[in-house]
Scaffold this active site. Sequence first.
Site, PDB file in Angstrom:
ATOM      1  NE  ARG A 258      -2.074  -1.668   3.604  1.00 46.79           N
ATOM      2  CZ  ARG A 258      -2.461  -2.030   4.824  1.00 46.79           C
ATOM      3  NH1 ARG A 258      -3.699  -1.578   5.254  1.00 46.79           N
ATOM      4  NH2 ARG A 258      -1.806  -2.291   5.854  1.00 46.79           N
TER       5      ARG A 258
ATOM      6  CE  LYS B 141       0.823  -2.139   9.639  1.00 46.80           C
ATOM      7  NZ  LYS B 141      -0.376  -2.451  10.416  1.00 46.80           N
TER       8      LYS B 141
ATOM      9  CE1 TYR C 192      -6.098   2.074   9.569  1.00 46.90           C
ATOM     10  CE2 TYR C 192      -4.801   1.828   8.083  1.00 46.90           C
ATOM     11  CZ  TYR C 192      -5.759   2.295   8.446  1.00 46.90           C
ATOM     12  OH  TYR C 192      -6.925   2.280   7.801  1.00 46.90           O
TER      13      TYR C 192
ATOM     14  CG  HIS D 176      -2.613  -1.020  15.113  1.00 46.34           C
ATOM     15  ND1 HIS D 176      -3.844  -1.154  15.283  1.00 46.34           N
ATOM     16  CD2 HIS D 176      -2.498  -0.982  13.843  1.00 46.34           C
ATOM     17  CE1 HIS D 176      -4.601  -1.007  14.285  1.00 46.34           C
ATOM     18  NE2 HIS D 176      -3.869  -1.049  13.137  1.00 46.34           N
TER      19      HIS D 176
ATOM     20  CD  GLU E 207      -4.484   2.736  15.238  1.00 42.28           C
ATOM     21  OE1 GLU E 207      -3.737   2.587  16.181  1.00 42.28           O
ATOM     22  OE2 GLU E 207      -4.055   3.367  14.038  1.00 42.28           O
TER      23      GLU E 207
ATOM     24  CB  VAL F 227      -8.056  -9.907  11.624  1.00 41.40           C
ATOM     25  CG1 VAL F 227      -8.178  -8.665  10.811  1.00 41.40           C
ATOM     26  CG2 VAL F 227      -8.504 -11.114  10.601  1.00 41.40           C
TER      27      VAL F 227
ATOM     28  CG  ASP G 281      -3.299  -4.912  13.882  1.00 40.69           C
ATOM     29  OD1 ASP G 281      -4.050  -5.193  14.500  1.00 40.69           O
ATOM     30  OD2 ASP G 281      -3.451  -4.382  12.545  1.00 40.69           O
TER      31      ASP G 281
ATOM     32  CG  MET H 269      -3.762 -10.185   7.045  1.00 41.73           C
ATOM     33  SD  MET H 269      -5.471 -10.865   7.730  1.00 41.73           S
ATOM     34  CE  MET H 269      -6.166 -11.483   6.389  1.00 41.73           C
TER      35      MET H 269
END
Length: 367
Positions: A15, A75, A94, A96, A118, A267, A270, A301
């Site tokens: 991405r 990420k 993102y 996390h 997120e 899923v 993370d 993913m």
Amino acid sequence: MRIGIPREVMNNEGRVALSPEGARALVEAGHRVLVEAGAGVRSSMPDEEYQAAGVELVAEAAEVWEDSDLVLKVKEPQESEFGYLREDLMLFTYLHLAASLPVTQVLLDSGITSIAYETITDEAGGLPLLTPMSQTAGRLAVMEGAHHLLSPMGGRGVLLPGVPGTQAGRVVVLGGGQVGASAVAMAVGLRAEVTVMDLNPKVLQTFDDLYQGRVRTLVSTPQAVEEALIDADLVIGAVLVAGARTPVLVPDALVAKMKPGSVLVDVAVDQGGCFESSRLTSHENPTFKVSNSIFYCVPNMPGAVANTSTRALTSATLPFVKAVAELGFAGAVEKLPGLAGGLMTSGGKLRSRAVAQAHDLPFVEIS
């Protein structure tokens, strides 16, 4: 504002933070957009499309980071990027952080203003920047699970839809949020036998109404989870506590009772994962065994379908990016109050209560 888009460096992360169309919108709004050469190639978005959108292509990641006021990523920063973080920079991606003390500490030490996609909310309390990737991951979870159930992959050799005269594969989805709903839809579409589990009876009622009894719905208690998983071929871990560490729902002792060759896709990995032995894997080496079952724990993913994911991500993030670029973070929060929930760190202080609790660190609320 000077807005930078570096190439993602996580393993097989295809991405890019902004599509050429999104970049064009920012350029036309008067902002300077710098894109690292090749950033969009794995999303089937070549440099020529970015040049046509009016961006400045630069050869090195360092130039993107050093010459930007705001860096957009997909990420969290990787170790090779830690040195680029600085106090007068905003990072929007993102993060996390509840699952990563090292990244949290690096952000704090740098003094950077970091904003997590997120945990941003909309007027209805939803998570608009997490939703498109959750939907993608939920669909992919069933596809990857079906693939790893194949005999050559070490799985049970079960075809999820079955064929006439055979039992369809049994799929259990833990969690009825965006990931879970997408996984259920995909599994039902493949004609699998599907069970969804959640703590909220109203969520289960929604599934029952939507699928008119074709999906089994169960309240998620430890005993119910055990009974469902012992009979399962594929388990999708779709649990989310926004911004916080995911609770562990599947202990190793339960995995040991499952069918040999069963597959568990986490899923939520993370955010720490909802299976006891979950650990981060990669697209390159996506699985490992626990007892006689296969664990798939890839944290990025949606990066496997980078073109689709990048377009979906850009559509969701662009209104917030435009507001931050035009008004600064504080001004953007006045326009879009839900943006405040995304602030993780600033001025060397941790601004997320959930992350502070996860790592037992001091928390300073945003003014």
